[in-house]
Scaffold this active site. Structure first.
Site, PDB file in Angstrom:
ATOM      1  N   GLN A   1      16.439  10.726  36.793  1.00  0.00           N
ATOM      2  CA  GLN A   1      17.611  11.314  37.366  1.00  0.00           C
ATOM      3  C   GLN A   1      18.917  11.321  35.728  1.00  0.00           C
ATOM      4  OE1 GLN A   1      16.833   8.615  39.508  1.00  0.00           O
ATOM      5  NE2 GLN A   1      15.394  10.243  40.169  1.00  0.00           N
TER       6      GLN A   1
ATOM      7  N   GLY B   1      11.250  13.735  38.647  1.00  0.00           N
ATOM      8  CA  GLY B   1      10.093  14.914  38.308  1.00  0.00           C
ATOM      9  C   GLY B   1      10.213  14.980  36.506  1.00  0.00           C
ATOM     10  N   HIS B   2       9.001  14.466  36.259  1.00  0.00           N
ATOM     11  CA  HIS B   2       8.911  14.405  34.828  1.00  0.00           C
ATOM     12  C   HIS B   2       8.010  15.260  34.345  1.00  0.00           C
ATOM     13  CE1 HIS B   2      11.275  10.567  34.441  1.00  0.00           C
ATOM     14  NE2 HIS B   2      11.912  11.468  34.612  1.00  0.00           N
TER      15      HIS B   2
ATOM     16  N   LYS C   1      13.383  14.759  30.111  1.00  0.00           N
ATOM     17  CA  LYS C   1      13.167  13.421  29.581  1.00  0.00           C
ATOM     18  C   LYS C   1      11.693  13.004  29.431  1.00  0.00           C
ATOM     19  CE  LYS C   1      15.537  11.620  33.183  1.00  0.00           C
ATOM     20  NZ  LYS C   1      16.171  12.782  33.439  1.00  0.00           N
TER      21      LYS C   1
ATOM     22  N   ASP D   1      16.889  16.337  35.350  1.00  0.00           N
ATOM     23  CA  ASP D   1      16.119  17.456  34.763  1.00  0.00           C
ATOM     24  C   ASP D   1      16.589  17.877  33.249  1.00  0.00           C
ATOM     25  OD1 ASP D   1      15.179  17.637  37.580  1.00  0.00           O
ATOM     26  OD2 ASP D   1      17.024  18.617  38.109  1.00  0.00           O
TER      27      ASP D   1
END
Ligand code: IMP
Length: 433
Positions: free
Chosen positions: A230, A40-41, A16, A13
């Site tokens: 991650q 989750g991007h 990235k 988180d």
């Protein structure tokens, strides 16, 4: 020209997606190489937000080549939904036929194990990552390429009683009857085969040997961005087991799955503070009003699960470790704006064990991190809004001092600063250690 790897230098988180998106602007291809739909991007382009979980962040760019490599645990429903986004954006997508499939029953097992672990739960995303990764290493996964032929799907799932064993494990742990957002019966072999076959038809035109294609790009000096998911501190080898994910979140993850060893740069991404979601030791956690302030100001809620993230001061001991084991050659510091008007700041520059300060504790195993008390160093904060700054000179002096401290502690230069969610809210810079 060359290869860039973007890795999370904390517990995930870090922002990235935005950093990958910047490198993608001049690249020919973006490659996801590990993890799965647990990621989750979030990308914000012109105020419009897109949250991606599985496909590379390059899918929002028309003409961009996007690869999902053989080390990605492929969630078919998420894959289909994100393929539709890529098609809408006019991006190209290539899926590796060897990518292992996350079955609905894997998600059941993940959720059931978490529930039955009670207070010892890892706090997984319940996306089936651990169970699917285990099957990959047990050499019995269904892969994307198998989905084209229903008879092949059945053969893999029944070989050695594979599917029946998964159902037995799920039942043994009191697994739920259904998977959230799915109608099929996850315990039904026929329903699972039909689900796989349906997805197989959708994905067939996108299947490729992505290794060969990516090697071809590299051989022709194309700019390729490998997108990590991650963070290094969640890496299965280097994180605080068992509170890790089930993949290699370092640059080594690229080498493992793509057989690529030469990188022009490995960009580690860190927030200006720290967050962690799920269980596990977190030495700098602020379980007080300051932590709440960071959470609210930084909108620290999971992109994949919506869970509130645990927040704390930046841990430069963990950051230096992440840079070392992650192969990081430069850092991007995100969310600097969240610390504006916060008052005095702190970083953790050592761990205290039995009253002794240790600045180089070695491998950050669960035991080490659990026993570590943070040795904090105070930093002056800054007032005002930094979100409009586009050069380092436009930042308050104390903000620059804070960034210099990060570069020095991490031992690698800071090459960029995120000061807002939007694509343009970024300051390229060179702050040497
Ligand atoms: P899993 O990857 O779903 O098995 O979860 C294992 C651990 O990794 C949990 O603590 C999760 O919260 C964490 N995790 C997995 N993916 C992410 C991510 O993308 N960001 C932050 N934490 C994650």
């Amino acid at each position: 020209m060359g290869t860039t790897v973007v890795v999370g230098a904390q517990w995930g988180d870090e922002g990235k997606g935005k950093v990958v998106d910047r490198y993608a602007a001049t690249a020919q291809a973006v490659v996801r190489y590990q993890g799965g739909a647990n990621a989750g991007h979030t990308l914000v382009v012109g105020g419009q937000k897109t949250a991606l979980h599985l496909l590379p962040s390059g899918i929002v760019r028309a003409g961009m080549e996007n690869f999902v490599g053989p080390g990605v645990l492929f969630d078919c429903d998420v894959g289909a939904a994100e393929l539709a986004i890529a098609e809408r954006c006019g991006a190209k997508v290539f899926l590796d036929h060897s990518a292992p499939i996350v079955l609905p029953i894997h998600r059941i097992i993940d959720a059931a194990r978490e529930t039955s672990a009670g207070g010892n739960a890892i706090g997984t995303t319940k996306r089936g990552i651990g169970p699917a990764a285990s099957d990959f290493w047990l050499r019995r996964s269904l892969s994307l390429g198998d989905l084209r032929v229903p008879a092949d799907i059945r053969a893999v799932l029944t070989e050695g009683g594979y599917f029946a064993e998964l159902c037995a494990i799920a039942r043994q742990h009191g697994g739920p009857a259904t998977v959230p957002d799915m109608e099929l019966d996850p315990y039904s072999l026929d329903a699972t085969i039909a689900w796989c076959a349906e997805h197989g038809k959708r994905f067939a035109p996108y299947l490729q040997d992505t290794r060969k294609m990516v090697w071809g790009l590299i051989d022709h000096d194309a700019e390729v961005v490998f997108e990590g998911a991650q963070g290094v501190l969640l890496d299965t080898y280097h994180g605080s087991r068992p509170y890790t994910t089930s993949s290699s979140c370092t640059a080594a993850g690229v080498s493992m799955s793509f057989g690529v060893y030469q990188f022009e740069r490995v960009v580690g991404v860190t927030k200006a503070y720290a967050t962690r979601v799920g269980g596990g030791p977190f030495p700098t956690e602020l379980a007080d009003v300051l932590g709440e302030q960071l959470r609210e100001r930084g909108h620290e809620y999971g992109t994949t699960t919506g869970r509130p993230r645990r927040c704390g001061w930046l841990d430069t001991v963990a950051l230096r470790h992440a840079c070392r084991v992650g192969g990081v050659t430069e850092l991007v510091v995100t969310k600097l704006d969240v610390l504006s008007n916060f008052g005095a700041l702190a970083t953790c520059d050592g761990y205290v064990f039995d009253g002794v300060v240790e600045t180089n504790p070695g491998a950050l195993t669960g035991t080490v991190l659990r026993g570590a008390r943070p040795h904090l160093r105070a930093h002056a904060g800054w007032e005002g809004d930094v979100t409009e700054a586009r050069t380092i000179d436009a930042l308050p002096d104390t903000a620059v001092r804070y960034l210099e401290h990060i570069a020095k502690s991490a031992g690698v230069p800071v090459s960029g600063i995120g000061i807002g969610a939007d694509r343009d809210a970024f300051i390229p810079c060179t702050i040497v250690p």
